[in-house]
Structures are given as C-alpha cells and as structure tokens.
Design an enzyme around this catalytic site. Structure first.
Site, PDB file in Angstrom:
ATOM      1  N   GLU A 120      13.606   7.797  11.579  1.00  0.00           N
ATOM      2  CA  GLU A 120      15.024   7.627  11.241  1.00  0.00           C
ATOM      3  C   GLU A 120      15.190   6.562  10.158  1.00  0.00           C
ATOM      4  O   GLU A 120      16.010   6.706   9.246  1.00  0.00           O
ATOM      5  CB  GLU A 120      15.829   7.234  12.493  1.00  0.00           C
ATOM      6  CG  GLU A 120      15.982   8.347  13.522  1.00  0.00           C
ATOM      7  CD  GLU A 120      14.703   8.605  14.315  1.00  0.00           C
ATOM      8  OE1 GLU A 120      13.809   7.731  14.323  1.00  0.00           O
ATOM      9  OE2 GLU A 120      14.592   9.696  14.916  1.00  0.00           O
ATOM     10  N   SER A 176      10.120   3.765  11.665  1.00  0.00           N
ATOM     11  CA  SER A 176      10.288   5.050  12.366  1.00  0.00           C
ATOM     12  C   SER A 176      10.851   6.125  11.424  1.00  0.00           C
ATOM     13  O   SER A 176      11.312   5.833  10.316  1.00  0.00           O
ATOM     14  CB  SER A 176      11.241   4.860  13.550  1.00  0.00           C
ATOM     15  OG  SER A 176      12.541   4.601  13.041  1.00  0.00           O
ATOM     16  N   GLU A 191       0.849  -1.197   0.000  1.00  0.00           N
ATOM     17  CA  GLU A 191       0.000   0.000   0.000  1.00  0.00           C
ATOM     18  C   GLU A 191       0.876   1.236   0.000  1.00  0.00           C
ATOM     19  O   GLU A 191       1.271   1.737   1.042  1.00  0.00           O
ATOM     20  CB  GLU A 191      -0.917  -0.019   1.217  1.00  0.00           C
ATOM     21  CG  GLU A 191      -2.089  -0.944   1.068  1.00  0.00           C
ATOM     22  CD  GLU A 191      -3.027  -0.535  -0.072  1.00  0.00           C
ATOM     23  OE1 GLU A 191      -3.370   0.651  -0.170  1.00  0.00           O
ATOM     24  OE2 GLU A 191      -3.386  -1.423  -0.863  1.00  0.00           O
TER      25      GLU A 191
END
Ligand code: FAD
Length: 401
Positions: free
Chosen positions: A388, A386, A245
C-alpha cells in the site's frame, strides 16, 4: 528493445561463474541451495570472507574502501552469477544500508573503524528503525536518546530487528528532540549490541526461523561519537539509505533462480505418469509467471542502462518493489504446488549427513524447504515498505495524485 552484453561483459560473467564453481565449498553450496532461512551465522561470515578474498566483498562501495568500480551492468551480472551459484546475498543491513550512510555522512574515524571489519565479514549489523507504534509511519518513533555528559542515554523498544541476535552492531533511529516537528528530531546512532541495558528477544517467524527480534533498550549508555553526522538529521540519512539500492528491491535474481527451480520440479514431478509441466493447467500458470519475471528483468535492465537520466526514479523503484515482491510469492507458491505434500519436507542444516541413499532419492535437492520458503516470502510485501505504501508513492510521484 534489443539487449546484448558485450564480449567483455560475457567474459566477466564466465570469470565470476568459474570463481564460484572453484571456490564455493560444497557443503556451503548445498546448505545455500536448500535455502535454509535464516542462514547460519558461521556460513554468512565465511561466505563474506570468501567474497572479500577475491576483492568482491562490496562491489558497490567506492574503490578506496574496497569497492570494485564495476558498471551497473557488471554488478548485475555478478549478482546473477552469485544467485545462480546459490551464493548468499546477506548482510544487507551492513553492506548496503549503514555503509553508504557512513561513507556519505560518517566521520573519518567511523569509516576507518567500521568499514574494514564489515567487508571482511567479521562484524555484522542490524537495523533498528521499526517500533511497535512506528512501521510505515516511521516518523512516529519514540525510542529516546538524551545527552548525558559524554554519552547518549537511550531508552525504548525496537521490533522486527532482523539478525540482531547474530550481529555485533546496530544502527538506530532515535528521538533526540521532542520539541521540533517529528522528522527533524530524529538522530542516527551506532550502538554495540552487547552494551549493558540491551535485551534481544527472538520472534519466531511463520516458517519457524528466529532471525527477527525485539530489541529493548533500558538506560543504554552510548558514547557520544556513536552519533552519525549531525543530531536531528537522522531522517535525512535514513531516506538516503533507503534510496541507495534502487533496483535490488525487485528481487530479480531470486525470482529468476526460483522460477528455474519451479520449472525443474514441474519437469520431475508427475501426475498419473504425465510430467506436471506437460499438464495444461500447470504449464499455463508457469508461463504466466515466466512472462512477468521476464518483464521484471527488462524493467531492471532498462533502469540499469539508463541510470543517469531516468524520470521519477522513486516511483520506478516502488513499481519494481511492488512487482518483484508479489512475484516472489507467486514463484515460491508454484514450487509448493508442484511438490504437493512433499513441499512440507523441512530443511536440515546437516542434511548431507542424515540422509541415507534411499531417503536422498525421495528428498532430492529440489524438495526440502519449499513450504518454509513460500511462507517467509509472505513478508516480502511488508518489509522495505508495504504494497500500500508503494502504491501511495507511485500515485503521488508518477501520477501527481
Ligand atoms: C521479515 C521482516 C523483516 C524486517 N526487518 C526489519 C529490520 O531489520 N529493521 C527494521 O527496522 N524493521 C524491519 N521490519 C519492519 C518493517 O519495516 C515493517 O514491518 C514495515 O515498515 C510495516 O510496518 P508495520 O509492521 O508497523 O505495519 P503498519 O505500518 O502498521 O501497516 C499495517 C498495514 O496498514 C497498511 N498501511 C499503513 N499505512 C498506510 C497508509 N498510509 N496507506 C495505506 N495503507 C497503509 C500497511 O500497508 C499494512 O498493510 C521487518 C519486517 C519484516 C516482516
């Protein structure tokens, strides 16, 4: 960039809008509007059944399994209307994660067994990937599955398993071969969550919800045909699943809808008799967020209209996730700041029954649950990779660093 929808697409939008207006039960719509998180198990199921009754239970699936065959743009319009109607975009682990993997790599028997009850809203799924020592570094996972006759014997622990307590099934990444390099020794296993040896323990999240869980597996016996595809190919299937997706991680529909709620609150709330929206400080903040949401929308539309020949698709997806998740936090913080202390008012699943008329005036529908929503939005920059990790992907794929 000029962007217009055709008359046919606009007619389609109206059709979807009318469906939700006419068929979404009022009590459900009110609970969804308040945004109770996580939603109630029965609400999730009945909303999925409602979508399925209209043939819209899984628009993105192939038509032979109940998909709609809509263009990317139509799916976009559908989602926008679903969100504007305060409909639920839930059951992701099933409809958007394990289903595409089953369709691409599962056996015929697995497809026939699992896809129909999923689209009807009768069986829900949880995703058992993360472990205490394996989040961003997923290849480090240690939950082990060993063949024992006709069964896999599974031992280990998963964590942050969303919706495990309300789901019938889980799809798990497990280590089936410790002798090869980490990514090669991982397999993709379907496990019924009431199998003896499984303990599900809720984790209370920052807003007070109990949708997250720890899942402990102790000598869990899983029939051999619970394996999807080939042993050792789990990493490949998981990557396929996570790439499926591509624009959803922008949280566009949420951001657009919630921005409108922030604006509505700012129009109703006053400071010294002046509507908040007319105060220079708040107006400027709102405008800055609005510009960024608009930029996000055009980025998503560019991806959708240009799907087949885009460069660096994975870097683009990461950029959308990076911006979309940060915006989710900015938009919900705007709502909290617009309401001040009133944003602390919690939601209640049976709000309609408990509020008398005076209270309902003090706590109109745009008020409850804002702080809780802003708190759970903190998680959006962690799950699904995340910030990062997204930046690392962009650095590598887009800039060759
Ligand atoms: C609300 C919520 C729902 C979730 N639902 C599910 C679920 O249903 N199923 C499931 O399997 N998991 C789920 N997760 C888990 C999620 O996938 C992990 O939290 C996520 O992958 C991060 O892993 P971690 O928590 O172990 O943090 P870590 O990987 O330990 O990261 C800690 C910090 O270090 C940073 N970091 C890590 N590696 C690097 C690097 N190489 N370079 C730079 N910085 C780095 C991270 O960005 C982060 O800031 C959920 C998490 C949340 C918060």
């Amino acid at each position: 960039m000029r962007f217009e929808f055709s008359a046919d697409d606009e007619a389609f939008r109206q059709e979807v809008r009318a469906f939700f207006r006419d068929h979404l039960p009022r009590d459900l719509a009110r609970r969804f509007h308040i945004g109770a998180h996580p939603p109630e198990r029965d609400d999730v199921r009945s909303f999925q059944a409602l979508l399925h009754s209209r043939g819209w239970g899984a628009p993105h699936w192939p038509e032979e399994w109940g998909g709609t065959g809509w263009s990317p743009l139509r799916k976009h319009l559908f989602m926008e209307e679903l969100y504007n109607a305060d409909g639920l975009d839930y059951g992701w682990q099933g409809l958007h994660m394990v289903a595409p993997v089953l369709i691409a790599f599962g056996s015929e028997q697995q497809k026939r067994r699992f896809l129909p009850p999923m689209i009807r809203g009768e069986e829900f799924w949880a995703q058992g990937f993360s472990e205490p020592g394996a989040g961003s570094d997923l290849a480090n996972l240690r939950t082990q599955a060993v063949l024992d006759g006709d069964h896999w014997l599974v031992n280990g622990q998963k964590i942050w398993t969303s919706d495990a307590a309300m789901s019938e099934w889980g799809f798990f990444l497990v280590r089936t071969d410790a002798a090869v390099k980490p990514q090669r020794g991982i397999s993709f296993l379907l496990i019924k969550l009431d199998t003896p040896g499984i303990t599900i323990r809720p984790i209370v999240s920052i807003e007070g919800g109990t949708g997250l869980n720890e899942v402990f597996l102790q000598n869990v016996r899983v029939p051999r045909d619970g394996l999807v595809g080939e042993a050792g190919m789990g990493w490949t299937y998981a990557k396929y699943l996570l790439e499926k997706e591509r624009t959803a991680s922008a949280f566009l529909y949420f951001n657009k809808r919630e921005l409108e709620k922030a604006r509505a609150s700012a129009q109703r709330e006053t400071v010294d008799g002046v509507p908040l929206i007319a105060t220079p400080g708040f107006a400027a903040r709102l405008a800055r967020v609005e510009v960024d949401v608009l930029a996000l929308e055009y980025s998503v539309l560019r991806v959708l209209s240009n799907e087949k020949n885009r460069q660096n698709p994975d870097a683009v997806v990461s950029a959308l996730k990076l911006r979309g998740s940060a915006l989710q936090q900015r938009v919900t913080e705007l709502q909290v700041d617009a309401l001040g202390l009133r944003s602390l008012r919690q939601w209640s699943h049976d709000e309609g029954e408990v509020l008398d008329a005076d209270e309902a005036m003090r706590w109109p529908a745009h008020v409850p649950g804002r702080t809780a929503q802003a708190l759970i939005a903190r998680a959006s920059t962690i799950y699904g990779g995340s910030q990062e990790i997204q930046k690392n992907i962009i650095a590598k794929l887009a800039f060759g660093l």
